[in-house]
Design a protein around this motif. Sequence first.
Motif: not given
Length: 636
Positions: A71-78, A86-95, A120-121, A297-306
């Motif tokens: 669901a959420l792909i976080h990439v930090s070159t910093e 995953s969507f399940a993990e995102l669900h847990a973190e959002v809660q 991600p936060e 992207p998330l509403i559309g069921g796509m993974a999004t790169i942050l």
Amino acid sequence: MSAYAEFYRRSIEDRDAFWAEQARLIDWQQAPQTICDDSRAPFTRWFAGGTTNLCHNAVDRHLATRAEQAALIHVSTETGVEKTYSFAELHAEVQRMAATLRALGVGQGDRVQIYMPMVPEAVFAMLACARIGAIHSVVFGGFASGSLASRIEDAEPKLIVSADAGSRGGKVIPYKPLLDEAIRLSRHKPPAVLLVDRGLAPMERTAGRDHDYATLRAQHLHTVVPCTWVDATHTSYTLYTSGTTGKPKGVQRDTGGYAVALAASLPHIFMGKPGETFFCTSDIGWVVGHSYIVYGPLIGGMATILYEGLPTRGLDGGNDPGIWWSLVEKYKATVMFSAPTAVRVLKKQDPAYLKKYDVSSLKALFLAGEPLDEPTGRWIADALGVPIIDNYWQTETGWPLMTIANGVESRPSKFGSPGVPMYGFDVRLLDEATGDELTGPDQKGVVVVQGPTPPGFMQTVWRDDARFVKTYWDSIPGKRVYSTFDWGVRDADGYYYILGRTDDVINVAGHRLGTREIEESISGHPNVAEVAVVGVADALKGQVAMAFVVARDASGLVDDAARLKLEGEIMKVVDAQLGALARPARVQFVGVLPKTRSGKLLRRAIQAVCEGRDTGDLTTMEDPGALQQIRDLVVR
Ligand code: ATP
Ligand code: MG
């Protein structure tokens, strides 16, 4: 009639049926009773009577079919971090975040300000607000205390979510001291601050007010926070415009209309499908980030790169102008979204980096935020080998007002044009002075939208209905239309060209010229990397054009003779394309142009300097030194 023309026609002439159909793309707790209520125009209400939730649509509803998918792909070159939720993990973190917000006293309708780097936060916090019906107000992390303070005063948040620091090009930028200073400056004092400690910079904490997210999260690892069903017209967020033309405006957006607009834009405009990956390089502090990093992207069921970082830095911290394309290859991104300003940065790098990776997964690269000049558009199209799709919109519109809807019908792009009006937007061109509609081809006028405005469009200016009406709807004599304040022209095929802000139109000896037209022609010179044109008061001609150019290769510009030679060449290009009338009075060379933090040219500030006036509100400017260079040249 072409498939798109028919699609468009239905969206305007058969509005309710069209949008009722699109509304089926999202989940409703209660189905809407009214589709479009325009009885209090220009305040259009969409899907009244319906109840829904943005977070449910972005996260929960996908659990049944794609819980384990990215669901959420976080990439930090910093910070060298690369992590997929995953969507399940995102669900847990959002809660966990939602439970924390609740524990800190945040309830439905309360404002939560989010002043965060691209971590991600920040996304969890946005989604958590949506989940519990709180209103988020994201402030771009690059802003300093003054800008933040005025936004705190306007939003009056119950809580501010922030972090110890951001980072840019490897340089740590502490946020906490800026936040503390902003709270000190603001008349409104938020009762609580929630801090994500990335371990980048030390933080001082104010006892009783500041809370540590890691500690609170640990207390809520398994707390269940169900989605709060809210009315379709419930305000989901407020967000400020970029401040290119003056004091930023607080744009307020609804829930149901926004969800439907984004859900519909994915198949019709972006050609994105569930299970695919969307890579938008914007920032969550801008509307593009709200719509196409987080919600769309998330509403559309796509993974999004942050993505946190520069377009030219690798995960190991070294120089790597190929980083974005390596991510496209690795995550098989199918839709990419960026801005012309980012492409111009890449254009200065070795094009070999673009060829190193397999970007064949991409259906298109979408670019928005400012006009895409033809040389830049061609360069990236050739280098990448994928369609480049310009799209034109505003913080106010929430999603593209003009582009090409290749998901409905494959249509060619025309360089320099963002395309045609999108379904739902009844776009017209008006003569600014008389308010008359310009119906023929190649006539120049102000781009307006005839109400009712489509789903996703701003509800009002936060807490200032009068300003909403006065600013946007009453600017053209005798007409109740929404003004974009952009100046444009439509060709015989119905494609629009944006010629600049209405403020930027130059009147040379009675002839109206868009600064954009002159810039477009100047950028055709091979040694022009970037250009800004402004109109400057002139005793004889009323106004003359002044051009400021960043040369692609400035090594030859060693003396006045060399500069004059290039200036003469550039003037010849303009003469040949637009005629001598449009020829700038001077072409000056600078190392960098003044821009907003969102990458837009600050022409009004350049113009003020040229005319020796006060530059006004510059809080959104990226590099104050850029204006000084211009001041030095003009005063000389
Ligand atoms: P403010 O309204 O505070 O002055 P802003 O208009 O720059 O700031 P945004 O809402 O971020 O704030 O930007 C929208 C504007 O950006 C549009 O009105 C237009 O001038 C410009 N723009 C965006 N996309 C395009 C595009 N594809 N082509 C031409 N111009 C664009
Ligand atoms: Mg604007």
